[in-house]
Structures are given as structure tokens and as C-alpha cells.
Design an enzyme around this catalytic site. Structure first.
Site, PDB file in Angstrom:
ATOM      1  N   VAL A  26      -3.683   8.106  -8.430  1.00 59.34           N
ATOM      2  CA  VAL A  26      -4.744   8.007  -9.426  1.00 59.34           C
ATOM      3  C   VAL A  26      -4.297   7.114 -10.576  1.00 59.34           C
ATOM      4  CG1 VAL A  26      -6.147   9.276 -11.092  1.00 59.34           C
ATOM      5  CG2 VAL A  26      -5.745  10.229  -8.818  1.00 59.34           C
ATOM      6  N   PRO A  46       7.583  12.994 -13.903  1.00 56.63           N
ATOM      7  CA  PRO A  46       8.949  12.945 -13.359  1.00 56.63           C
ATOM      8  C   PRO A  46       9.119  11.831 -12.334  1.00 56.63           C
ATOM      9  CG  PRO A  46       8.056  15.188 -13.276  1.00 56.63           C
ATOM     10  CD  PRO A  46       6.917  14.281 -13.594  1.00 56.63           C
ATOM     11  N   GLU A  47       8.041  11.505 -11.621  1.00 58.77           N
ATOM     12  CA  GLU A  47       8.100  10.492 -10.567  1.00 58.77           C
ATOM     13  C   GLU A  47       6.912   9.551 -10.687  1.00 58.77           C
ATOM     14  OE1 GLU A  47       8.031  12.875  -7.070  1.00 58.77           O
ATOM     15  OE2 GLU A  47      10.208  13.221  -7.063  1.00 58.77           O
ATOM     16  N   PRO A 177     -19.770 -27.753   3.174  1.00 57.67           N
ATOM     17  CA  PRO A 177     -20.190 -28.670   4.241  1.00 57.67           C
ATOM     18  C   PRO A 177     -21.669 -28.647   4.592  1.00 57.67           C
ATOM     19  CG  PRO A 177     -19.131 -26.752   5.181  1.00 57.67           C
ATOM     20  CD  PRO A 177     -18.993 -26.624   3.698  1.00 57.67           C
ATOM     21  N   ASP A 200     -26.788 -34.045  -4.537  1.00 57.76           N
ATOM     22  CA  ASP A 200     -26.618 -35.024  -3.462  1.00 57.76           C
ATOM     23  C   ASP A 200     -27.394 -34.575  -2.236  1.00 57.76           C
ATOM     24  OD1 ASP A 200     -25.008 -36.755  -4.819  1.00 57.76           O
ATOM     25  OD2 ASP A 200     -23.125 -36.022  -3.979  1.00 57.76           O
ATOM     26  N   LYS A 222     -32.264 -40.626  -5.443  1.00 55.32           N
ATOM     27  CA  LYS A 222     -33.487 -41.314  -5.860  1.00 55.32           C
ATOM     28  C   LYS A 222     -33.476 -41.687  -7.343  1.00 55.32           C
ATOM     29  CE  LYS A 222     -36.333 -39.170  -2.277  1.00 55.32           C
ATOM     30  NZ  LYS A 222     -37.518 -38.319  -1.978  1.00 55.32           N
ATOM     31  N   GLY A 253     -21.836 -32.424  -2.004  1.00 54.28           N
ATOM     32  CA  GLY A 253     -21.433 -31.908  -0.711  1.00 54.28           C
ATOM     33  C   GLY A 253     -19.923 -31.846  -0.604  1.00 54.28           C
ATOM     34  N   GLY A 254     -19.423 -30.896   0.186  1.00 51.78           N
ATOM     35  CA  GLY A 254     -17.984 -30.788   0.392  1.00 51.78           C
ATOM     36  C   GLY A 254     -17.261 -30.438  -0.892  1.00 51.78           C
ATOM     37  N   ASP A 255     -16.178 -31.171  -1.157  1.00 51.85           N
ATOM     38  CA  ASP A 255     -15.405 -31.013  -2.384  1.00 51.85           C
ATOM     39  C   ASP A 255     -15.636 -32.234  -3.270  1.00 51.85           C
ATOM     40  OD1 ASP A 255     -12.852 -29.547  -3.678  1.00 51.85           O
ATOM     41  OD2 ASP A 255     -12.645 -31.710  -3.889  1.00 51.85           O
TER      42      ASP A 255
END
Length: 410
Positions: A26, A46-47, A177, A200, A222, A253-255
Site C-alpha cells: 500500500v 520495521p520493514e 503513417p 499535409d 492548396k 505525415g510520418g515524423d
């Protein structure tokens, strides 16, 4: 108390003492958020689990390695009681009540003075969900609601309009893509928040239909001023709309930086003093072959892959590609924008030592409903493109990886 719903509130715990009793699972789940809130955290246990111990080792929390003792909560603002000792939990809860410390109990929520909501964050918004009916609390239900809201904020399907003035600027977003599901979460969120989108033709067009009616969508293909002025016109449009105080998304598009002229747009915006955020996109050079069952690398077959623009032929004086060196490589060659030049490209590669039998795959409209794959070799690809009427956009893969996957569909 059980008959009344909890009153929701956001605690500001920066620099304030928070006591956590118990160092188990928790605590491991709850501590990161308390640390992020800047609380002065004291763990009494303790732990502790290895993860909790690592937080103590890093100085994020103070760990007192002992059981709970009366007086531990006297100076606390907030307490999380999560030990495995019911008797200790009850004594600590009673102390919290005496000192008016808001207290969460993991073992018995009905005896607590505070509940921990199911929380998540997205784009500076924290979502916190509590069940209003104390008698019917269902942690899985509240968590599911939280997840649905956070996911909606992240992917842009749940959008609340901004009513305060926003800092004008441009987000250069790589749309991936073509499949609208392959845009990044951040890109989709920024798109949903835009006032103007300059897109694009290779961007994920289906996402444009989801935009609210007030969003102005501009087709970059355009924009006027003539073919050779197109990029300058796009730059000017980005600057003009941003200076009007609008949130502008340039959807590509893409990267944006893989043959996308994205840096030219970033430079133009910088010169105009306009802030620009770049959101990388999934490049078609990797994703489209993958969607067609072609790995660009494969153990024992290809330890490298090279991505090349094929928009100018090898014998064109404008070409910056060292085609003779590419012909000597043993890995995978991925060519973008090269459908109409593939004949000359194949001829050049063979002339400089590439085997005419080298496999070639052309993947047209990759990741979309119109995707199709056409296979050939360097010796036959020019004729195959004509016979099969392969059109752009198509990604061309050259190398033995073409034959690694399952047999292509007929």
C-alpha cells in the site's frame, strides 16, 4: 458518517509533515504521489519493500525502522495507516482523531477520516474519482471511471474548451503513417485543442473529420503563391495565425523531421519569435514495412537499415545520396518518395554491385484500408511498378528481409 458522502478536496502538502505507517505494498503505491506533492514524509515501519527502501535510500522519504508508537502523528498534517497490525492501526487512528489529522486507513475505510481517490493526470489536469455512496464503494469501478476520463483527455476524445487566454504558439505534430490510431497520444490531444490545423495530404485525414466546427482546417497542398513558394507560404500561414493568438497545429505525415521539412518550419517560427513544440511521429520508413509483415532488421539477416529519399534520381545533380556505397551494404534499404524513380535507382544499385535478384517490396498506402504490397526484384521492379500501377505514397524495401515474414497475400 457512513451515510454521508465524502467531501472532495485537494490537499496541498508541500513541505508539510506526512506520516506513513507500514512499508508494504500500500505504501509503495501511495508514496510516489506524496513525494510528487513535495510532502515531508516520515515512514514508520520495521520493514519495507525494496521499492520503498529505494525511496528512503534516495532521500525522498525519512524511514524510522520501528513499529508505530503513540505520539508519531502529533505534528502530522496527513497520515496513511497501512500496517499489518490491526491493533496498531486502531491506536494510530485514534491518535489521528485526537490531533485532528486527516487519516487514511487501508484496513478499514469506514473508520478513516479521509479516503484516497482513484487518481490520474493528463496535460496538467488531475482526475480524482470517489464513490459517493459509502455503502457501495467499489475500487475497481472508481478506477475504471478514472481510466476512462484520463484516456479521453490523453487521446483527445474528451476535450473541454479553454476559457482563459492561452499562450499562442505552434505544435509541429507528426501524424504517423496514415492510420489515425497511430498518431501519438500527445499529438492527438494537441490536435483536439487546436484553433487552426494546417495539414499535409499524407497526414491522418480521418482525424480532421473529428475536429469541432470552429476549427479552421487549411490544406497545405492548396496554399497559394505557386509551387516553388509553397513552403514559404506554409511558414507564413503558421506565423500569421500564431500571431493572432491562436493555437496552431501543423499536422504532417510520418515524423516531422524525416524528409518532412519540419526544421525549416521550426527555424521560420524561431526567427519570428514564435514558440514551437515538436511532437515526433511514427515514421513510415519503419511502420509501413512492419504493417506489411516486413521487419527492417532481423537476426541473422540484417543488422542495419538505411532510409533514403528517392525524390531525385541517382544521376540528378541535386542528389546527395552516395548510391555506390549503398549498393555495397548488406542490410536493408528503405526508400521513401521513390516510386517514379525506382527504375533508375534499381539500375544504379545493380551497376555498383547489388545482385539483380535482391528482393524488393513496395507497400502502397501503408497502414490504411487501401494498403497493398507488391513484390519484385531489382531486375524486375521497374516493369512491376508499371504493370501493377503502383502509385505514391509507397514505401520501398530492398533486401533479404522482404522474404523473412509470411508469404505475401496473392
Amino acid at each position: 458518517m457512513a451515510e454521508h458522502p465524502a467531501y472532495p478536496v485537494g490537499l496541498r502538502l508541500f513541505g508539510r509533515r506526512v506520516v506513513v505507517l507500514g512499508g508494504g505494498q500500500v505504501a509503495q503505491r501511495r508514496l510516489p504521489a506524496l513525494i510528487a506533492a513535495g510532502a515531508d514524509i516520515v515512514l514508520v515501519s520495521p520493514e519495507a519493500t525494496p521499492s520503498v527502501e529505494a525511496m528512503a535510500d534516495a532521500g525522498e522519504i525519512t524511514w524510522e525502522k520501528r513499529p508505530y508508537a503513540d505520539g508519531d502523528l502529533a505534528a502530522a498534517w496527513y497520515a496513511l495507516i497501512a500496517t499489518s497490525d490491526p491493533e496498531a492501526n486502531s491506536r494510530a487512528s485514534a491518535e489521528a482523531e485526537r490531533h485532528r489529522v486527516w487519516c487514511v486507513r487501508s484496513d478499514d475505510a469506514d473508520l478513516a477520516t479521509a479516503w484516497t481517490p482513484a487518481t490520474g493526470t493528463s496535460a496538467g489536469v488531475t482526475v480524482a474519482v470517489l464513490t459517493t455512496d459509502a455503502r457501495g464503494r467499489d475500487p475497481r469501478h472508481t478506477a475504471a471511471i478514472r481510466d476512462a476520463v484520463v484516456e479521453g483527455l490523453r487521446d483527445g476524445t474528451l476535450v473541454a474548451p479553454h476559457h482563459r487566454t492561452r499562450t499562442p504558439g505552434v505544435a509541429l505534430v507528426g501524424g504517423g503513417p496514415g492510420d489515425p490510431d497511430l498518431i501519438t497520444v500527445r499529438g492527438r490531444r494537441l490536435l483536439a485543442e487546436a484553433d487552426v490545423v494546417i495539414a499535409d495530404r499524407l497526414g491522418p485525414r480521418d482525424l480532421l473529420a473529428e475536429l469541432p466546427s470552429h476549427v479552421e482546417v487549411i490544406d497545405a497542398a492548396k496554399i497559394p503563391y505557386g509551387r516553388y513558394m509553397a513552403q514559404e507560404a506554409i511558414n507564413n500561414a503558421l506565423i500569421e495565425h500564431a500571431k493572432q493568438g491562436k493555437s496552431v497545429v501543423r499536422l504532417k505525415g510520418g515524423d516531422p523531421f524525416v524528409f518532412g521539412r519540419g526544421m525549416e518550419e521550426v527555424q521560420a517560427l524561431a526567427e519570428a519569435g514564435i514558440a514551437c513544440t515538436v511532437v515526433p511521429g511514427i515514421s513510415s520508413s519503419i511502420s509501413v514495412p512492419g504493417a506489411a509483415g516486413i521487419p527492417v532488421t532481423h537476426r541473422g539477416v540484417a543488422h542495419e537499415f538505411t532510409v533514403v529519399s528517392g525524390h531525385v534520381a541517382p544521376d540528378d545533380e541535386r542528389s546527395l545520396v552516395d548510391w555506390p556505397s549503398l549498393a555495397k551494404l548488406t542490410g536493408t534499404l528503405v526508400i521513401l518518395m521513390g516510386v517514379d524513380k525506382i527504375g533508375k535507382i534499381a539500375e544504379t544499385l545493380v551497376a555498383h554491385g547489388k545482385s539483380p535478384e535482391t528482393p524488393v517490396a513496395l507497400v502502397q498506402e501503408g497502414t490504411t484500408a487501401a494498403q497493398r504490397r507488391v513484390d519484385a526484384t531489382l531486375a524486375t521492379v521497374a516493369g512491376t511498378v508499371r504493370a501493377e500501377d503502383v502509385k505514391p505514397p509507397a514505401v520501398i524495401v530492398i533486401g533479404e528481409v522482404v522474404n523473412v515474414g509470411p508469404e505475401p497475400a496473392a
